[in-house]
Design a protein around this motif. Structure first.
Motif, PDB file in Angstrom:
ATOM      1  N   ASN A 196      68.994  20.169 -35.818  1.00 20.07           N
ATOM      2  CA  ASN A 196      68.563  20.661 -37.174  1.00 20.07           C
ATOM      3  C   ASN A 196      67.316  20.422 -37.728  1.00 20.07           C
ATOM      4  OD1 ASN A 196      70.759  22.915 -37.261  1.00 20.07           O
ATOM      5  ND2 ASN A 196      72.086  21.200 -37.454  1.00 20.07           N
ATOM      6  N   LEU A 197      67.089  19.025 -37.516  1.00 20.48           N
ATOM      7  CA  LEU A 197      65.770  18.363 -37.804  1.00 20.48           C
ATOM      8  C   LEU A 197      64.780  18.588 -36.720  1.00 20.48           C
ATOM      9  CD1 LEU A 197      64.223  16.305 -39.692  1.00 20.48           C
ATOM     10  CD2 LEU A 197      65.116  14.514 -38.287  1.00 20.48           C
ATOM     11  N   SER A 198      65.204  18.680 -35.494  1.00 18.28           N
ATOM     12  CA  SER A 198      64.011  19.004 -34.434  1.00 18.28           C
ATOM     13  C   SER A 198      63.752  20.433 -34.567  1.00 18.28           C
ATOM     14  CB  SER A 198      65.059  19.036 -32.884  1.00 18.28           C
ATOM     15  OG  SER A 198      65.375  17.493 -32.840  1.00 18.28           O
ATOM     16  N   ILE A 199      64.493  21.318 -35.209  1.00 19.79           N
ATOM     17  CA  ILE A 199      64.110  22.972 -35.144  1.00 19.79           C
ATOM     18  C   ILE A 199      63.087  23.130 -36.244  1.00 19.79           C
ATOM     19  CG2 ILE A 199      65.676  23.905 -36.401  1.00 19.79           C
ATOM     20  CD1 ILE A 199      65.519  26.283 -34.605  1.00 19.79           C
ATOM     21  N   ARG A 200      63.087  22.031 -37.070  1.00 21.44           N
ATOM     22  CA  ARG A 200      62.206  22.171 -38.198  1.00 21.44           C
ATOM     23  C   ARG A 200      60.904  21.503 -37.751  1.00 21.44           C
ATOM     24  NH1 ARG A 200      67.128  20.666 -41.303  1.00 21.44           N
ATOM     25  NH2 ARG A 200      66.107  18.556 -41.772  1.00 21.44           N
ATOM     26  N   ASP A 201      60.857  20.463 -36.799  1.00 23.90           N
ATOM     27  CA  ASP A 201      59.659  20.132 -36.180  1.00 23.90           C
ATOM     28  C   ASP A 201      58.971  21.080 -35.565  1.00 23.90           C
ATOM     29  OD1 ASP A 201      60.386  17.550 -36.901  1.00 23.90           O
ATOM     30  OD2 ASP A 201      60.990  16.804 -34.784  1.00 23.90           O
ATOM     31  N   VAL A 202      59.787  22.008 -34.937  1.00 25.24           N
ATOM     32  CA  VAL A 202      59.177  23.071 -34.034  1.00 25.24           C
ATOM     33  C   VAL A 202      58.626  24.141 -34.817  1.00 25.24           C
ATOM     34  CG1 VAL A 202      59.770  25.153 -32.846  1.00 25.24           C
ATOM     35  CG2 VAL A 202      60.889  22.810 -32.209  1.00 25.24           C
ATOM     36  N   ALA A 203      59.266  24.335 -36.079  1.00 31.61           N
ATOM     37  CA  ALA A 203      58.740  25.325 -37.032  1.00 31.61           C
ATOM     38  C   ALA A 203      57.351  25.018 -37.672  1.00 31.61           C
ATOM     39  CB  ALA A 203      59.742  25.539 -38.150  1.00 31.61           C
ATOM     40  N   ALA A 204      57.380  23.553 -37.949  1.00 29.04           N
ATOM     41  CA  ALA A 204      56.206  23.010 -38.554  1.00 29.04           C
ATOM     42  C   ALA A 204      54.829  23.030 -37.563  1.00 29.04           C
ATOM     43  CB  ALA A 204      56.332  21.691 -39.199  1.00 29.04           C
TER      44      ALA A 204
END
Length: 399
Positions: free
Chosen positions: A313-321
């Motif tokens: 869930n932290l990783s996908i926020r990396d992706v989105a950013a």
């Protein structure tokens, strides 16, 4: 062979990023993945097998996606293909074994459609492999691996194990905690060893799970159970290395008895357990998120303890950013794009790493003052909206 972005690593973080860059940012993307494909699916409770070695990114574990992650996957037109085999989470129960305090979240009470969903990584692997192969903006080099890279002013040259040479404006390291990209550019990392191991299995239940997830804290470490299809739960049982050796030697009946003693009877009797797997628990944090025309996302940037289910869930926020940072620039490797990504991730990254590490140390010991303090904290949590808001939003991925 020239690309806007070369993604090293095609598991969940790298695959999500590549598809999002194509669909949202219209970028030409190469994905370099070392493993030939996802594991074969087996719907029985024994589907957690020795396939871990075949593709560590798409093994037979299950992960909990937060509501925020589900919303991002919808934005990238990925959720419809994943949802068919996903199990919604409608409530979460948090408790401390042998003590009075407990708390939890409920989707209906929070006026949310769901709190998240559980997906099996093998299912995600099959969907992503198909989508990556069908996307006209994406070339998939698999199985293949990066062996060297050379950074130039306006691009980066990459050589693969196969001898193929690629050129990209931006290189994204999504190749896990032991990133080859990080090794090639000497981007070091800090390691915080929690002196715990995660024991993973799927268990079959006597009673329906009713889409409820559980996080139970014990003297040995957290025990998490996530609802799955076919009335199964995905177990992540954190414990010391000494206890792990004992647990791996138990027969099935003793394992179920020991698990029942730690978890209790909220789900009735555990009927069956599948094959076991384990891995050590450490916090890995890469020293730098960006380098000249190189960025790090997902586990290549940071690898968390599974407590509270924050890893992907932290990783996908990396992706989105990163998708947001490069969407409007023809040259997505320019410094201002990378700096925008880095600056947008710092607060969320530090807060999430700090929260999970604190939870591990607070809830993984039986020192009496700490036991009393954490039970008082759990009791206060239910009547303290100011505390609830920040924790619930981060748990739901709404940050």
């Amino acid at each position: 062979m020239q690309y806007d972005v070369i993604v090293i690593g095609g598991a969940m973080s790298g695959g999500t990023l590549a598809l999002a860059l194509s669909r949202v940012a219209n970028k030409r993307v190469a994905v370099v993945e070392a493993f030939a494909g996802p594991v074969q699916h087996n719907p029985s409770t024994s589907n957690l097998s020795d396939n871990l070695s075949r593709h560590p990114g798409f093994d037979s574990r299950a992960i909990a996606l937060s509501l925020g992650s589900v919303q991002l996957l919808r934005k990238y037109a990925l959720w419809s293909d994943l949802s068919a085999n996903a199990t919604p989470i409608s409530s979460i129960d948090v408790s401390d074994r042998g003590h009075f305090a407990q708390t939890g979240f409920d989707a209906q009470q929070l006026d949310k459609e769901l709190l998240g969903a559980v997906v099996e990584l093998a299912d995600v692997g099959r969907v992503y492999q198909e989508q990556l192969q069908l996307d006209p903006n994406i070339d998939l080099f698999c199985p293949d691996a990066i062996t060297q890279l050379v950074q130039h002013a306006n691009h980066v040259d990459v050589e693969l194990q196969s001898g193929i040479q690629l050129t990209g404006k931006l290189i994204v390291a999504a190749d896990g905690a032991n990133s080859k990209v990080a090794e090639l550019i000497n981007n070091t990392k800090s390691i915080d060893d929690f002196e715990q191991h995660a024991l993973i299995a799927n268990v079959e239940l006597e009673q329906p799970h009713r889409n409820r997830a559980y996080e139970r804290f014990t003297a040995h470490g957290p025990v998490a159970l996530l609802p799955m299809t076919d009335n199964r739960m995905s177990l992540v049982w954190c414990m010391s290395e000494t206890m792990l050796k004992q647990a791996l030697a138990w027969d099935e009946q003793q394992f179920l008895t020991e698990l029942q003693g730690q978890f209790g009877w909220r789900l009735g009797r555990f009927n069956k357990v599948g094959a076991l797997a384990s891995y050590p628990l450490q916090l890995h944090k890469r020293e730098r998120l960006i380098h000249h025309r190189i960025v790090f996302v997902g586990n290549a940037a940071q690898t968390l303890h599974p407590i509270a289910g924050q890893g992907f869930n932290l990783s996908i926020r990396d992706v989105a950013a990163l998708v947001d940072a490069v969407s409007n620039d023809e040259d997505c490797g320019e410094y201002h794009c990378l700096a925008k990504y880095r600056d947008s991730r710092e607060a969320d990254r530090e807060a999430t790493c700090a929260m999970t590490s604190a939870f591990v140390r607070i809830f993984s010991n039986d020192w009496l003052p700490m036991v009393v303090a954490r039970n008082v904290g759990l009791a206060i949590f239910d009547i303290a909206p100011a505390i609830q808001g920040a924790v619930k939003n981060r748990s739901l991925g709404l940050v």
